[in-house]
Motif scaffolding. Structure first.
Motif, mmCIF file in Angstrom:
data_model
loop_
_atom_site.group_PDB
_atom_site.id
_atom_site.type_symbol
_atom_site.label_atom_id
_atom_site.label_comp_id
_atom_site.label_asym_id
_atom_site.label_seq_id
_atom_site.Cartn_x
_atom_site.Cartn_y
_atom_site.Cartn_z
ATOM 1 N N ASN A 1 37.121 49.739 47.634
ATOM 2 C CA ASN A 1 38.260 48.873 47.358
ATOM 3 C C ASN A 1 37.993 47.832 46.272
ATOM 4 O OD1 ASN A 1 39.900 50.114 49.358
ATOM 5 N ND2 ASN A 1 38.825 48.960 50.938
ATOM 6 N N LEU A 2 36.746 47.691 45.830
ATOM 7 C CA LEU A 2 36.465 46.773 44.727
ATOM 8 C C LEU A 2 37.116 47.317 43.460
ATOM 9 C CD1 LEU A 2 32.724 45.727 45.184
ATOM 10 C CD2 LEU A 2 34.785 44.540 45.941
ATOM 11 N N SER A 3 37.568 46.427 42.588
ATOM 12 C CA SER A 3 38.273 46.868 41.387
ATOM 13 C C SER A 3 37.350 47.614 40.431
ATOM 14 C CB SER A 3 38.893 45.676 40.661
ATOM 15 O OG SER A 3 37.902 44.931 39.976
ATOM 16 N N GLU A 4 37.950 48.500 39.668
ATOM 17 C CA GLU A 4 37.195 49.286 38.690
ATOM 18 C C GLU A 4 36.535 48.380 37.649
ATOM 19 O OE1 GLU A 4 38.274 52.449 35.156
ATOM 20 O OE2 GLU A 4 39.113 52.837 37.153
ATOM 21 N N ASP A 5 37.267 47.381 37.181
ATOM 22 C CA ASP A 5 36.722 46.478 36.159
ATOM 23 C C ASP A 5 35.529 45.691 36.689
ATOM 24 O OD1 ASP A 5 38.555 47.292 34.295
ATOM 25 O OD2 ASP A 5 39.890 45.582 34.553
ATOM 26 N N GLY B 1 34.483 52.618 38.766
ATOM 27 C CA GLY B 1 33.985 51.672 37.771
ATOM 28 C C GLY B 1 32.617 52.058 37.251
ATOM 29 N N ALA B 2 31.780 52.603 38.129
ATOM 30 C CA ALA B 2 30.457 53.067 37.711
ATOM 31 C C ALA B 2 30.584 54.312 36.847
ATOM 32 C CB ALA B 2 29.592 53.357 38.944
ATOM 33 N N ILE B 3 31.466 55.219 37.245
ATOM 34 C CA ILE B 3 31.687 56.440 36.464
ATOM 35 C C ILE B 3 32.125 56.094 35.050
ATOM 36 C CG2 ILE B 3 33.187 58.463 36.234
ATOM 37 C CD1 ILE B 3 33.179 58.686 39.276
ATOM 38 N N LYS B 4 33.009 55.119 34.931
ATOM 39 C CA LYS B 4 33.490 54.696 33.611
ATOM 40 C C LYS B 4 32.318 54.277 32.722
ATOM 41 C CE LYS B 4 36.395 51.211 31.344
ATOM 42 N NZ LYS B 4 37.283 50.027 31.558
ATOM 43 N N TYR B 5 31.395 53.505 33.273
ATOM 44 C CA TYR B 5 30.246 53.045 32.485
ATOM 45 C C TYR B 5 29.345 54.212 32.090
ATOM 46 C CZ TYR B 5 25.967 50.756 31.047
ATOM 47 O OH TYR B 5 24.864 50.379 30.317
ATOM 48 N N TYR B 6 29.005 55.063 33.049
ATOM 49 C CA TYR B 6 28.091 56.174 32.750
ATOM 50 C C TYR B 6 28.679 57.123 31.721
ATOM 51 C CZ TYR B 6 25.501 54.527 36.817
ATOM 52 O OH TYR B 6 24.789 53.764 37.710
ATOM 53 N N TYR C 1 32.518 48.032 37.048
ATOM 54 C CA TYR C 1 32.071 48.369 35.690
ATOM 55 C C TYR C 1 31.200 47.246 35.126
ATOM 56 C CZ TYR C 1 32.303 49.001 30.612
ATOM 57 O OH TYR C 1 31.969 49.119 29.281
ATOM 58 N N ASN C 2 31.667 46.006 35.272
ATOM 59 C CA ASN C 2 30.925 44.862 34.733
ATOM 60 C C ASN C 2 29.585 44.658 35.449
ATOM 61 O OD1 ASN C 2 32.818 44.187 32.752
ATOM 62 N ND2 ASN C 2 34.018 42.938 34.175
ATOM 63 N N LEU C 3 29.557 44.889 36.750
ATOM 64 C CA LEU C 3 28.310 44.746 37.505
ATOM 65 C C LEU C 3 27.289 45.801 37.076
ATOM 66 C CD1 LEU C 3 29.677 44.054 41.116
ATOM 67 C CD2 LEU C 3 28.618 42.401 39.563
ATOM 68 N N VAL C 4 27.733 47.034 36.932
ATOM 69 C CA VAL C 4 26.842 48.116 36.523
ATOM 70 C C VAL C 4 26.342 47.878 35.100
ATOM 71 C CG1 VAL C 4 26.670 50.599 36.066
ATOM 72 C CG2 VAL C 4 27.891 49.779 38.096
ATOM 73 N N LYS C 5 27.238 47.508 34.228
ATOM 74 C CA LYS C 5 26.884 47.235 32.825
ATOM 75 C C LYS C 5 25.826 46.128 32.754
ATOM 76 C CE LYS C 5 29.156 46.167 28.373
ATOM 77 N NZ LYS C 5 28.525 44.899 27.988
#
Length: 341
Positions: free
Chosen positions: A274-278, A319-324, A281-285
């Motif tokens: 349920n955490l937002s994609e953005d 969000g993680a998929i977006k970064y990878y 993404y920012n945490l993984v980045k």
């Protein structure tokens, strides 16, 4: 007299106006003193489930949370002491935790509803790989315990209730038919203290290499590091396919004179779906961009690289998929959740 009083009054007025105008003036970059240098206010507060104090998860979590707070604007992550992976998974499923650390073994069984899990935990998503941890099996040299078979009739500790150490230690004893006189589920620090004072004989602890608790123990006692024979290893892994064979290289610890064969597990950072994609993404980045800072927190972070995300046993957060994908990685189908297809 009146002239002098008028001059004094005029000077006081000029002084007051100067202070007022100075207070209303701007500084560099057009900032006023009231907003110059201020950090962005906290907009997102998250809870991170780790483990008992003294474990690698707890150390890792404290460092990672601090780095994220300094790197991802408006984000504050509070580190929570928990029972470890199983507890973190359960808390995220219930919506009481946002982030957590878990082994690929327990996360995989949780997501599929097998093994220890009595239901499917479908709210968890992987976000990045952490490191491979191993099962330390240990005693003190003067106790004469040299093999896992010597645990028969002894008082053994396995780790905090619900932790990977606890579940894996008990599973290993059962598979190998070893029967201690007593098994206590104790947090790492408590287990080490009890070993020091002689109230327990040996223990299990799943952690990264080197384990902080082991480095502490070897400063005061001579440790007996206990490995598994190949026959024991084959029997255990045959029963638990999410486990793998590992080794603690000789010289890792002060009194370790040879390689120690052990079982190993991958550790992954997980999040609520349920955490937002953005946000994810920012945490993984930030995690990968601040890799050097993570290494300063714990040397096990050397394995926190994108390529190791394939060791996850549960789907990734969108969000993680977006970064990878931005980095050119091909994501295996089994790691893509329904919401990202």
């Amino acid at each position: 007299m009146k002239g002098k009083q008028g001059i004094v009054t005029l000077l006081a007025l000029i002084s007051t106006l100067s202070i007022l105008f100075a207070g209303c003036g701007t500084t560099q970059e057009g900032q006023t003193p009231s907003n110059q240098g201020q950090a962005k206010p906290v907009e997102t507060r998250l809870l991170l489930g780790t483990s008992s104090q003294g474990g690698t998860y707890y150390v890792w979590g404290g460092g990672w949370a601090k780095i994220m707070g300094e790197t991802v604007p408006g984000t504050d992550i509070s580190v929570e002491v928990t029972g470890g992976p199983a507890s973190n998974i359960q808390l995220i499923q219930k919506g009481e935790m946002d982030l957590g650390f878990a082994t690929s073994w327990l996360a995989g069984e949780a997501y599929s509803g097998t093994g220890w899990a009595k239901e499917k935990y479908d709210q968890i998503r992987a976000i990045f790989p952490m490191y491979a941890s191993v099962m330390h099996i240990y005693s003190l040299k003067d106790k004469g315990i040299k093999t896992i078979g010597d645990f028969n009739g002894k008082h053994v500790t396995t780790g905090a209730p619900g932790s990977t150490s606890d579940l894996a230690g008990r599973a290993l004893l059962e598979v190998l038919g070893v029967k201690p006189s007593k098994i206590s589920s104790l947090p790492t620090n408590t287990a080490i203290d009890n070993l020091r004072d002689g109230t327990v004989d040996a223990g299990f602890a799943v952690t990264g290499v080197p384990g902080p608790f082991m480095l502490d123990l070897e400063t005061t006692h001579t440790i007996q590091h206990i490995g598994l024979s190949q026959e024991e290893m084959d029997k255990v892994i045959g029963q638990y396919p999410y486990w793998s064979q590992g080794v603690i290289p000789k010289g890792t610890y002060k009194h370790q004179t040879e390689d120690t064969p052990v079982v190993a597990f991958w550790n992954i950072a997980i999040a609520s779906k349920n955490l937002s994609e953005d946000l994810v993404y920012n945490l993984v980045k930030a995690t990968f961009e601040k890799h050097e800072a993570l290494l300063a927190v714990d040397p096990s972070a050397k394995e926190t690289i994108m390529e190791n995300v394939i060791n996850s046993t549960i789907p990734l957060h969108p969000g993680a998929i977006k970064y990878y994908r931005e980095k050119g990685m091909q994501i295996p189908d089994n790691l893509i959740p329904e919401e990202a297809k």
